[in-house]
Scaffold this active site. Sequence first.
Site, short mmCIF file in Angstrom:
data_model
loop_
_atom_site.label_atom_id
_atom_site.label_comp_id
_atom_site.label_asym_id
_atom_site.label_seq_id
_atom_site.Cartn_x
_atom_site.Cartn_y
_atom_site.Cartn_z
N ASP A 128 0.82 -1.31 -0.08
CA ASP A 128 -0.16 -0.21 0.13
C ASP A 128 0.64 1.29 0.66
O ASP A 128 2.19 1.56 0.16
CB ASP A 128 -1.17 0.13 0.90
CG ASP A 128 -2.26 1.14 1.22
OD1 ASP A 128 -2.88 1.72 -0.10
OD2 ASP A 128 -3.43 0.38 1.69
N HIS A 129 -0.02 2.10 0.13
CA HIS A 129 0.89 3.44 -0.10
C HIS A 129 1.80 4.29 1.50
O HIS A 129 1.90 3.56 2.37
CB HIS A 129 -0.25 4.99 -0.11
CG HIS A 129 -0.63 4.53 0.99
ND1 HIS A 129 -1.91 4.21 0.89
CD2 HIS A 129 -0.77 5.50 2.29
CE1 HIS A 129 -2.63 4.99 1.73
NE2 HIS A 129 -2.23 5.56 2.80
N HIS A 130 3.34 4.26 0.29
CA HIS A 130 3.03 4.74 1.31
C HIS A 130 4.75 3.70 2.52
O HIS A 130 4.72 3.99 3.55
CB HIS A 130 3.84 6.08 2.57
CG HIS A 130 2.77 7.87 1.98
ND1 HIS A 130 1.44 8.12 1.98
CD2 HIS A 130 3.81 8.03 1.30
CE1 HIS A 130 1.95 9.28 1.01
NE2 HIS A 130 3.94 9.32 0.46
#
Length: 211
Positions: A139-141
């Site tokens: 997922d993001h970051h």
Amino acid sequence: MDKPIIIFGAKGIAQPALEIFNSNEAVVYGFLEEDEKLHGSEINTVPVLGHPEDDGFLKLIGKKTEAFVAVDDAKYRKFIVELLNERRKVQPVNAIHSTAFISSDAAIGHGNFINARVTLGTGTEIGQHCILHTGAIIDHHVKVADYVQIGAGSIINSEVTIEEGAFIGSGATIVSGVTIGKNARIGAGSVVISSVGANETVFGNPAAKIK
């Protein structure tokens, strides 16, 4: 890729790596494998040429061919990467399947194996020489350090940090904000709800430390 590729290793992820390069219409020149029993054989019509430390083949790397290290064992993978760095002054290329989704602002280092349907979210950072198996969702970051292996179907939620050499088993879920320490091991199917220390092994739902 402009140059054909020599794949180091002819077992484990080597054949999936060949499929990845085929999916991108890249030419694979051959495999180099330490197991001499495989020398002279073929994988999907691509020959196993010889030993990874054979100078006759190594001298092709960087001039006429690129290299990809398709070795599951992290220690031996690191040995081959250092061999290429020192003797040929090159970094292995990435093997990224054509069906993987890579965010436009994800950052990816060298020599990574990213198989079919892997998702890399926005702002994600992938180090070098990692193995991301089929369908893994990052997922993001998320920050993934070097030589990390993430199993098929695993879900790594946002803001997770995975340190060097960690192993995430197939189907594991890592919840947001957790840190997985250096060389830690996460059992298949585990749900990790808190940070895992360096060299620890955890398993279960919720994941608990195995002594």
